[in-house]
Scaffold this motif. Structure first.
Motif, short mmCIF file in Angstrom:
data_model
loop_
_atom_site.label_atom_id
_atom_site.label_comp_id
_atom_site.label_asym_id
_atom_site.label_seq_id
_atom_site.Cartn_x
_atom_site.Cartn_y
_atom_site.Cartn_z
N UNK A 116 7.71 -11.32 11.78
CA UNK A 116 7.93 -10.29 10.75
C UNK A 116 6.89 -10.39 9.64
N UNK A 117 6.49 -11.62 9.32
CA UNK A 117 5.47 -11.84 8.29
C UNK A 117 4.13 -11.29 8.76
N UNK A 120 -0.04 -7.14 8.55
CA UNK A 120 -0.86 -6.11 9.21
C UNK A 120 -0.65 -4.76 8.56
N UNK A 121 0.58 -4.45 8.21
CA UNK A 121 0.87 -3.18 7.53
C UNK A 121 0.15 -3.08 6.19
N UNK A 122 0.21 -4.16 5.42
CA UNK A 122 -0.47 -4.19 4.11
C UNK A 122 -1.99 -4.10 4.29
N UNK A 147 -3.73 -2.69 6.73
CA UNK A 147 -4.18 -1.37 7.14
C UNK A 147 -4.09 -0.38 5.99
N UNK A 148 -3.10 -0.54 5.13
CA UNK A 148 -3.00 0.32 3.95
C UNK A 148 -4.18 0.12 3.01
N UNK A 149 -4.65 -1.13 2.90
CA UNK A 149 -5.72 -1.46 1.95
C UNK A 149 -7.10 -1.47 2.57
N UNK A 150 -7.20 -1.36 3.90
CA UNK A 150 -8.49 -1.52 4.56
C UNK A 150 -9.02 -2.92 4.38
N UNK A 151 -8.16 -3.92 4.59
CA UNK A 151 -8.48 -5.30 4.25
C UNK A 151 -9.28 -6.01 5.33
N UNK A 152 -9.90 -7.12 4.92
CA UNK A 152 -10.57 -8.02 5.84
C UNK A 152 -9.63 -9.13 6.31
N UNK A 153 -8.67 -9.48 5.46
CA UNK A 153 -7.73 -10.52 5.81
C UNK A 153 -6.57 -10.55 4.83
N UNK A 154 -5.48 -11.18 5.26
CA UNK A 154 -4.28 -11.31 4.42
C UNK A 154 -3.80 -12.75 4.48
N UNK A 155 -3.72 -13.39 3.34
CA UNK A 155 -3.19 -14.75 3.24
C UNK A 155 -1.72 -14.72 2.84
N UNK A 163 6.30 -4.47 -2.72
CA UNK A 163 6.54 -3.62 -1.56
C UNK A 163 7.86 -3.99 -0.90
N UNK A 164 8.55 -2.97 -0.42
CA UNK A 164 9.74 -3.17 0.41
C UNK A 164 9.51 -2.45 1.73
N UNK A 165 9.96 -3.07 2.81
CA UNK A 165 9.75 -2.49 4.15
C UNK A 165 10.97 -2.79 5.01
#
Length: 304
Positions: A20-21, A26-28, A30-38, A74-76
């Motif tokens: 789930x994490x 991945x959702x966050x 794609x919304x931001x056009x990110x390179x990575x999420x820690x 954010x809530x999802x």
């Protein structure tokens, strides 16, 4: 950066996290056009999905805001549960520079010498740059730790000196002994990290069999490190106050975050009106009055 430290950091970032994490990351991204999420914080350690998940979303290009990161809530609804997240967003290049100690900021390297996981990466090249930044955070923290710490001591003695100093420099209140709780909760993460970071920093040290080490810092290098730190120490509280002030007016989703926190801690439901969502700071006195009245009524009912 040494290969040993790089391998240690990469392995730590690749630690397993809940599906789930990863889906939320991945959702966050794609919304931001990110390179990575820690992903970091207590939920990383426990594996729990309760409460608020903590993410850093790292983007391409130049940093937009002069005072960073940008914070949002954010809530999802996913898989039958509501996931909640507090998200800090900033440019990867700024994150790298802050982790390396090139900027006046103290929060990035002090935060990311602690455990984190790379919950999502755009590609291997992006993941490698992020891992290098995390390794730089360990090096920055290590060189200051031995400059601030005792002449000889255990690695924990040096990390403890580091966290005491950085918490004192920031505009926030931590319980006494916070540094001890960080080390005890993340013992495996910190075990052996200091020597690897010192080798990468080319700081020699003597090591005894009982885990006592003696860093061999020249007086000139120690003086340079302490001068580097004193500049950041002086500006730490004003800089963090500016961040808090900015967040109070630009925290996307602040009203929803506050309403959730209030209900979680007091049991009082706070209705979110469009006005409250647009003006969370102006709405705060009225919300606090509502909570106070509800708690007073509940206490009176219990006493009757």
């Amino acid at each position: 950066m040494s290969e040993d430290l790089a391998g240690r950091v990469t392995a730590a970032l690749n630690r397993p996290v809940e599906p789930e994490v990863r889906a939320f990351a991945e959702r966050l991204a794609k919304e931001a056009g990110a390179l990575g999420v820690l992903f970091y914080g207590s939920n990383l350690r426990t594996g729990s999905l309760e409460g608020v998940l903590d993410f850093y979303v790292l983007t391409a290009g130049a940093q937009v805001e002069k005072i960073w990161p940008r914070v949002s809530y954010h809530e999802w609804d996913h898989g039958g549960i509501t996931l909640r997240a507090k998200v800090a967003t900033m440019a990867l290049e700024t994150f790298r520079a802050a982790a390396s100690g090139e900027l006046l900021d103290t929060t990035i390297w002090a935060r990311f010498v602690q455990p984190s996981a790379l919950a999502w990466q755009r590609d291997e090249a992006s993941g490698k740059v992020i891992a290098e930044a995390i390794a730089r955070a360990a090096q920055t923290a290590a060189r200051l730790a031995v400059a601030l710490g005792p002449e000889t001591g255990t690695p924990e003695d040096y990390w403890r000196a580091l966290f005491r100093a950085t918490y004192a420099a920031e505009f926030r209140v931590e319980k006494a002994g916070r540094e001890d709780s960080i080390l005890s909760a993340n013992r495996t993460h910190f075990d052996g990290l200091l020597p690897l970071a010192l080798v990468a920093e080319r700081i020699d040290f003597a090591r005894r069999a009982d885990s006592i080490i003696r860093p061999e810092l020249s007086p000139a290098r120690r003086a340079r490190l302490l001068a580097w730190w004193k500049k950041r120490q002086r500006l730490g509280k004003p800089y963090n106050f500016m961040r808090l002030l900015k967040a109070s007016t630009t925290f996307d989703g602040a009203a929803r975050y506050a309403a959730w926190k209030i209900e979680r801690h007091t049991g009082v439901h706070v209705a979110l009106t469009p006005w409250r969502e647009r003006h969370p700071v102006l709405a705060a006195p009225g919300v606090l009055w509502q909570v106070w009245r509800a708690k007073k009524a509940a206490n009176a009912k219990e006493a009757a």
